[in-house]
Design a protein around this motif. Structure first.
Motif, PDB file in Angstrom:
ATOM      1  N   TYR A 143      -0.257  -4.388  -5.550  1.00 27.44           N
ATOM      2  CA  TYR A 143      -0.041  -3.036  -5.021  1.00 27.44           C
ATOM      3  C   TYR A 143      -1.312  -2.199  -5.169  1.00 27.44           C
ATOM      4  O   TYR A 143      -2.044  -2.329  -6.156  1.00 27.44           O
ATOM      5  N   GLU A 144      -1.543  -1.330  -4.202  1.00 30.06           N
ATOM      6  CA  GLU A 144      -2.676  -0.419  -4.239  1.00 30.06           C
ATOM      7  C   GLU A 144      -2.188   1.004  -4.000  1.00 30.06           C
ATOM      8  O   GLU A 144      -1.316   1.237  -3.152  1.00 30.06           O
ATOM      9  N   VAL A 145      -2.749   1.957  -4.733  1.00 32.28           N
ATOM     10  CA  VAL A 145      -2.425   3.369  -4.544  1.00 32.28           C
ATOM     11  C   VAL A 145      -3.506   3.998  -3.666  1.00 32.28           C
ATOM     12  O   VAL A 145      -4.619   4.275  -4.118  1.00 32.28           O
ATOM     13  N   ILE A 200       0.856  -1.192   0.000  1.00 34.57           N
ATOM     14  CA  ILE A 200       0.000   0.000   0.000  1.00 34.57           C
ATOM     15  C   ILE A 200       0.889   1.237   0.000  1.00 34.57           C
ATOM     16  O   ILE A 200       1.793   1.356   0.830  1.00 34.57           O
ATOM     17  N   ASP A 201       0.651   2.158  -0.930  1.00 34.25           N
ATOM     18  CA  ASP A 201       1.405   3.413  -0.943  1.00 34.25           C
ATOM     19  C   ASP A 201       0.538   4.522  -1.525  1.00 34.25           C
ATOM     20  O   ASP A 201      -0.292   4.262  -2.410  1.00 34.25           O
ATOM     21  N   GLU A 258       3.804   2.566  -9.510  1.00 28.60           N
ATOM     22  CA  GLU A 258       4.080   2.202 -10.901  1.00 28.60           C
ATOM     23  C   GLU A 258       5.464   1.576 -11.038  1.00 28.60           C
ATOM     24  O   GLU A 258       5.655   0.599 -11.771  1.00 28.60           O
ATOM     25  N   GLU A 259       6.454   2.142 -10.323  1.00 24.59           N
ATOM     26  CA  GLU A 259       7.795   1.566 -10.338  1.00 24.59           C
ATOM     27  C   GLU A 259       7.777   0.153  -9.750  1.00 24.59           C
ATOM     28  O   GLU A 259       8.417  -0.768 -10.265  1.00 24.59           O
ATOM     29  N   ALA A 260       7.036  -0.021  -8.646  1.00 25.13           N
ATOM     30  CA  ALA A 260       6.955  -1.333  -8.000  1.00 25.13           C
ATOM     31  C   ALA A 260       6.259  -2.350  -8.913  1.00 25.13           C
ATOM     32  O   ALA A 260       6.715  -3.495  -9.047  1.00 25.13           O
TER      33      ALA A 260
END
Length: 338
Positions: free
Chosen positions: A118-120, A79-80, A87-89
């Motif tokens: 991954y979640e934004v 989570i970021d 996007e990089e991850a």
């Protein structure tokens, strides 16, 4: 009143995210992620693990490698709040996703890491089902929460009873020479207003000028206990990070929110660069020949290198470990080890 560093903004734009991945991840966050994970209870195969403030995924990938792909329930969720960081991850995770798909077809049983999604979303706004994660990590992200109480409460809610939570924050900047020198160079270049932003990662206790590790530990323990965690244990860790040259070390400044503005001002950046290299050559690196002549220093500064020597500097961090109580009303305790 809030200190300057507690209100300082540290957004991660797409440009910063690329600098972060190319500069900080290899030199600082990969080795420190391994050190962090190794120092606390390890994730176990079959667990569902949460990585809070996952950035470009350095810690997520370390966790996924430990979990492996042997148990189909193994999974990491990162989570970021930064779209650029995620996007990089994701770009790196896509490589392993392709290998997993191939593995499903060929049944080669490749030794692959567990899948990562991954979640934004800011941790303060993240909506999670209760009691779904076996373990959670937050490596150098809690300093940037806009509402620390709410973010920690959301982490607590997402964990199963008895689940472990491991959190790392940088210690106050005193003694971390690279960032002390970057700070001093900003001040000498007339950009003192950028200092609280530069030192935001070292300001968990809320004041970038604080040199008290005790204050930082007290804040860390209090916040975790307030969020409902128990058995809070904090340790102080010190280690070195290595850069191939002074030019590589200087690139750290590009990750800061003001980095692009600084580098685009040719006259200012030239002044900043010369001050940085002079200070690093005379007082910054933990290794290297200290008996250098003025001519030698001038040549090294001009060439942008440290004579081919790698630049080694000290970093310091607090690692906290705690757990969600098995039942409401568990005993809350804490200890600090140095």
């Amino acid at each position: 009143p809030k200190s300057m560093s507690s209100t300082a903004s540290f957004p991660f734009s797409p440009v910063q995210s690329k600098h972060y991945a190319s500069v900080l991840e290899r030199t600082i966050f990969q080795p420190w992620s391994r050190k962090f994970i190794d120092s606390v209870p390890m994730p176990l195969s079959g667990e569902k693990v949460l990585d809070v403030a996952s950035g470009t995924g350095a810690t997520s990938r370390e966790i996924a490698a430990i979990l492996g792909n042997e148990d189909r329930f193994s999974r990491v969720v990162g989570i970021d709040s930064s779209e650029g960081m995620v996007e990089e991850a994701k770009r790196r995770e896509d490589i392993f996703a392709e290998k997993r798909a191939k593995n499903e077809k060929t049944r080669e049983d490749l030794d692959l890491p567990a899948p990562i999604t991954y979640e934004v979303v800011p941790m303060e706004e993240w909506k999670s089902e209760e009691d779904q994660f076996d373990r959670a990590y937050c490596h150098q992200g809690a300093q940037f929460f806009s509402d620390r109480d709410r973010a920690l409460a959301n982490i607590h809610k997402s964990l199963k009873p008895g689940a472990h939570f491991n959190l790392a924050v940088w210690a106050p900047v005193k003694g971390q020479k690279l960032f002390e020198i970057l700070r001093d160079c900003l001040i000498e270049c007339g950009k003192e207003e950028w200092v609280p932003i530069l030192l935001k990662p070292f300001s968990y206790a809320g004041d970038h000028e604080s040199t008290s590790r005790v204050d930082a530990v007290d804040a860390l323990e209090s916040d975790l206990i307030k969020a409902g965690f128990e058995n809070v244990d904090v340790v102080f860790e010190r280690d070195t990070v290595r850069f191939d040259s002074l030019d590589e070390a200087l690139k750290v400044i590009s990750v800061a929110p003001f980095g692009v503005e600084l580098m685009n001002d040719a006259k200012l950046f030239e002044k900043f660069t010369r001050k940085f290299k002079t200070k690093m050559l005379t007082e910054g690196s933990d290794v290297g020949d200290r008996e250098r002549t003025n001519d030698d220093l001038s040549q090294r500064i001009k060439s942008g290198t440290d004579g081919g020597d790698e630049v080694v500097v000290t970093m310091m961090s607090f690692f906290a470990h705690c757990n969600k109580p098995w039942a409401a009303g568990g005993i809350q305790s804490s200890s600090f080890k140095c």
